[in-house]
Design a protein around this motif. Sequence first.
Motif, short mmCIF file in Angstrom:
data_model
loop_
_atom_site.label_atom_id
_atom_site.label_comp_id
_atom_site.label_asym_id
_atom_site.label_seq_id
_atom_site.Cartn_x
_atom_site.Cartn_y
_atom_site.Cartn_z
N ASP A 261 0.84 -1.20 0.00
CA ASP A 261 0.00 0.00 0.00
C ASP A 261 0.87 1.25 0.00
OD1 ASP A 261 -2.29 -1.51 -0.01
OD2 ASP A 261 -2.83 -1.09 2.06
N ARG A 262 1.94 1.24 0.76
CA ARG A 262 2.86 2.39 0.83
C ARG A 262 3.43 2.68 -0.55
NH1 ARG A 262 8.83 2.87 2.17
NH2 ARG A 262 9.07 4.94 3.09
N GLU A 263 3.88 1.64 -1.25
CA GLU A 263 4.45 1.81 -2.58
C GLU A 263 3.41 2.34 -3.56
OE1 GLU A 263 7.43 1.81 -5.49
OE2 GLU A 263 7.68 1.40 -3.36
N TYR B 66 7.64 8.83 -0.68
CA TYR B 66 7.48 7.87 0.43
C TYR B 66 7.21 8.60 1.75
CZ TYR B 66 9.22 4.31 -2.75
OH TYR B 66 9.38 3.47 -3.82
N ALA C 168 3.63 9.68 1.66
CA ALA C 168 2.78 8.49 1.83
C ALA C 168 2.76 8.07 3.30
CB ALA C 168 3.26 7.35 0.95
N ASP C 169 3.92 8.03 3.94
CA ASP C 169 4.00 7.65 5.36
C ASP C 169 3.23 8.64 6.23
OD1 ASP C 169 5.63 5.49 4.68
OD2 ASP C 169 7.50 6.55 5.19
N ILE D 78 -0.56 7.96 5.67
CA ILE D 78 -0.96 6.69 6.27
C ILE D 78 -1.01 6.81 7.79
CG2 ILE D 78 -0.22 4.30 6.67
CD1 ILE D 78 0.79 4.36 3.69
#
Length: 146
Positions: free
Chosen positions: A5-7, A87, A90-91, A94
Motif C-alpha cells: 500500500d505504501r508503494e 514515500y 505516503a508515510d 498513512i
Amino acid sequence: MAYSDRELLARLIQCEAGGEGDNGMRAVASVVMNRVNAPGGEYARVGQQSIRRIIFQPGQFVCASETERGAYNPQNIYNMRPEQIHYDIADWAIAGGRLWNLGQALWFFNPFSTNCRSNFPSSIGTFVVRIGDHCFYNPTDAYYQT
C-alpha cells in the motif's frame, strides 16, 4: 510481486501531483486516505479501509490505469520511480496526516483553467480549496446517499 500500500500510494502521489509541490502532493495523499476512511457512501463500501481498493477503483485515478480511452497511458503508477519525498508523504498520510485546509475532501481534478467549478462531481461535492493546479471538493450530505 504486488506493490505494498505504501508503494502504491507513493507512486500515485508522484504520478498525480509530482509537479505540485509538497502541499499538492500532501493534498492528493489526503484525498486517498479520506476515501479509505470515509464513514459512509461509495468509498466506505468500496474501500473498506484499503488503500489498494481505493486506488484501483475503476474510473477514479487516471494514473492507476495503463490505458485511457483505448490508448496506452504512459503516465501510470507502474512507470513511476518514487523518490524519498513521495514515500515520506505516503508515510505521513498513512499515519493520519492531513492538510488542515482540505477538510474531508474526497475529490480533486485539474480544470486546466484558473477557475474551479463550484461542484464536482455533479452536486455531491462542493469546492473547498485550490492547491496548485488542482481543485479539491468536500462531500455534501447527498454523497452519503450514494
